[in-house]
Each structure stands twice: as C-alpha cells, then as structure tokens.
Enzyme design. Structure first.
Site, short mmCIF file in Angstrom:
data_model
loop_
_atom_site.label_atom_id
_atom_site.label_comp_id
_atom_site.label_asym_id
_atom_site.label_seq_id
_atom_site.Cartn_x
_atom_site.Cartn_y
_atom_site.Cartn_z
CG ASP A 19 -2.08 0.94 1.12
OD1 ASP A 19 -2.29 1.50 0.03
OD2 ASP A 19 -2.78 1.14 2.13
CD GLU A 98 -8.62 6.05 -5.34
OE1 GLU A 98 -9.61 6.41 -4.68
OE2 GLU A 98 -7.65 5.46 -4.83
CE LYS A 134 -7.31 2.11 -4.50
NZ LYS A 134 -6.27 2.48 -3.53
CB THR A 158 -11.00 2.02 -3.08
OG1 THR A 158 -10.27 2.35 -1.90
CG2 THR A 158 -11.38 3.29 -3.82
CG PHE A 180 -10.61 1.73 3.46
CD1 PHE A 180 -10.50 0.97 2.33
CD2 PHE A 180 -10.12 3.03 3.43
CE1 PHE A 180 -9.90 1.46 1.18
CE2 PHE A 180 -9.53 3.54 2.29
CZ PHE A 180 -9.42 2.76 1.16
#
Length: 319
Positions: A19, A98, A134, A158, A180
């Site tokens: 990440d 993303e 994403k 996400t 998350f």
C-alpha cells in the site's frame, strides 16, 4: 529449519500487496501487487526520485493543449500512469490506479476516466491485465465498474465500509474490493466509549470477516483485499483473506517478527443459493442506516479529492 518471519508465513495464506507508491519500499518487500491513490501519489511526489516523472508529466500536458485547466488534468493522469509504469516493473501482479474521487457520483465520467487511464497504460506498453482501476464504492461507481468489467477493464472498488457496498460489488461482478479496516476502527474509537479493541473484537476486522464469509458462502469470485491497517494485530486477525494491502511500516514489523502466525480465515467449501440481488433503494437505505459507513465514505471521498487538488497545485506550479 530456518525460522520463518510472519511476513513469509502470511504469504502462505494470503496475497500480500504493498500500500504505497514508494518504489524503494516495493523493491524491498517484493509484494505481488501494489496499490496507489491520490494521497500516496502526493507523498510519492515529494520523493526526489519522482522529480523526473513530474517534469515529464508537465511537459506532456503542455504538448496536449493550451488550456491550463486541461493541462492540469492531463498532467495528473500522466503522473499517475507514469508512477504505475515504474511500479509494474517491480511486481509480478497488478498495480491499482485510482479514478479522480471528484467523479465518484458520475457513472459515465468514471467510465471515461477509467478508459482513458487504460488507454494511456496501453500507449506506454503496459497491458490492461496488469492494471486495476480503483473506484469509490458509491452506487454510481459500482455501476461504472460493472460496465468496465464487461469491457475487459478490471476494477478495485475502494472506500468500502458497509456490507451493502460489498454485496453490490459482488453482484456487479467486480474483480476486487478494498474494505478499509483501520478507518472503520477509527470511527468507533472516535464515536463510542470503547477506545481500544483486541484484534478479534476490532470492528474493522469483524467487517472483513463477515464479507469474506458471505462471498465464499455464496460462491462470489470477487477478491476481498483488506486495506487501511492501523496495527499488526489487525493483519494477523485476517491472515487467510484473499489479499491484504499493507503499508511499508507494517510490512517491516511483520518482517521482523518470527513468532508463529496462525491462519484466521479460510474457505470451508460450503455453498448456499444466492439471495435476491440488492437494488438501488435497498443499497442506499442499508448504507444510510450504517452511520460509520456513511461518515467514512463521504470523508474518504473528500480527503482523496483534497489530496488530488494538492497534487494539482504542485503540478500547476510547474505549468
């Protein structure tokens, strides 16, 4: 026999994803995949090794149009793809890039941005099977991902906090979701009397376990990738999850720990018929009933959008 680190043990159960946008960290920990987002790109932009990529993005944007507004968009897209191209050389799997969080409530604009990013990767010689797009797990984002998957563009959904988001993503056939963990725990620490949790009682851990079990029970192929970890205990409690995306500091802690790591999640092979698909009204109502999910989705979109604007300010200074 040589002692195995917890990171090595985790890899036996789970695909480990980095990440970070830090190329040195990715090279050091050798993850299978890597994820980026506007916040990570902003941090990466401050690393000297990325300065040539920023200059290249700005120069390319200037060559595309005379509109300063469009140049900012072009420079941002080019930088995201350039960082992805460097990372993809270091991982055998996929890199997640993303879509602008400001498009989170616009299905068509999200699809257009995703197709543009995939097109830019293609021009750079990176095949789409190495990239995940994403997208925020809004109803509109999930609908965009559903269409993109049908076009051969695989997606990572996400900012996922509610069970309804997870159900809708699976039924839309998205490739992967990123629930998350840490941000869920943050909300409960901030908004309830409980200020600390054991890993098994952690609300973020419990959320991912519920999603993982439901996916396997109903035979969904969507990958569950726990994300946003605050401590090693959360990771240990999800050992066996399909994938876990982990920051460099926590990867280092796992690398230094040689204690045994037990598998926490596994697919027992039991399958049950799927229930009726979730519709928009049920999705919105169920998500709305979860105060944590409502707060954190909105907050996450705002923060990613804010970091995108900061990144654009950095780029604007060079235009």
């Amino acid at each position: 026999m040589p002692v195995s680190t917890q990171l090595e043990q985790l890899r036996q159960y789970t695909t480990v994803v980095a990440d970070t946008g830090d190329i040195e960290a990715i090279a050091r920990y050798k993850p299978v995949d890597a994820t980026t987002n506007p916040s990570l790109l902003l941090k990466a932009a401050e690393i000297p090794a990325y300065a040539p990529l920023i200059d290249e993005a700005v120069a390319w944007a200037k060559s595309q149009s005379n509109s300063r507004e469009q140049q900012l968009v072009d420079a941002g897209d080019h930088l995201a793809v350039a960082v992805g191209c460097k990372i993809v050389k270091l991982v055998p799997g996929r890199v997640s890039t993303e879509v602008d969080a400001r498009l989170s409530f616009d299905t068509n604009a999200t699809m257009a941005k995703a197709e543009r990013l995939i097109g830019m990767y293609d021009q750079a010689g990176v095949k789409r099977e190495h990239i995940l797009i994403k997208i925020a797990s809004t109803w509109e984002g999930i609908r965009a991902a559903e269409q993109l998957e049908k076009r051969g563009i695989q997606c990572n959904l996400t900012l996922l906090f509610s069970f309804e988001q997870a159900v809708a993503c699976a039924e839309a056939g998205v490739f992967l979701i990123s629930p998350f963990v840490g941000r869920i725990m943050d909300w409960y620490v901030a908004n309830t009397a409980t200020k600390s949790y054991t890993p098994d009682e952690d609300p973020g851990v419990k959320s991912v376990r519920r999603i993982y079990s439901w996916y396997k029970q109903h035979g969904f192929s969507t990958v569950v990738m726990g994300a946003s970890f605050r401590n090693v205990g959360q990771i240990q409690a999800l050992a066996g999850c399909d994938r876990l995306t982990i920051s460099p500091d926590l990867l280092e802690k796992l690398q230094q720990d040689e204690n045994p790591l037990a598998r926490a999640l596994s697919d027992n092979g039991t399958r049950e018929p799927r229930i009726a698909p979730i519709n928009e009204a049920a999705f919105r109502w169920g998500h709305n009933e979860d105060a944590m999910a409502t707060d954190k989705l909105a907050d996450g979109i705002r923060k990613f959008a804010a970091d995108q604007r900061k990144l654009e300010a950095l780029l604007a200074a060079k235009l």
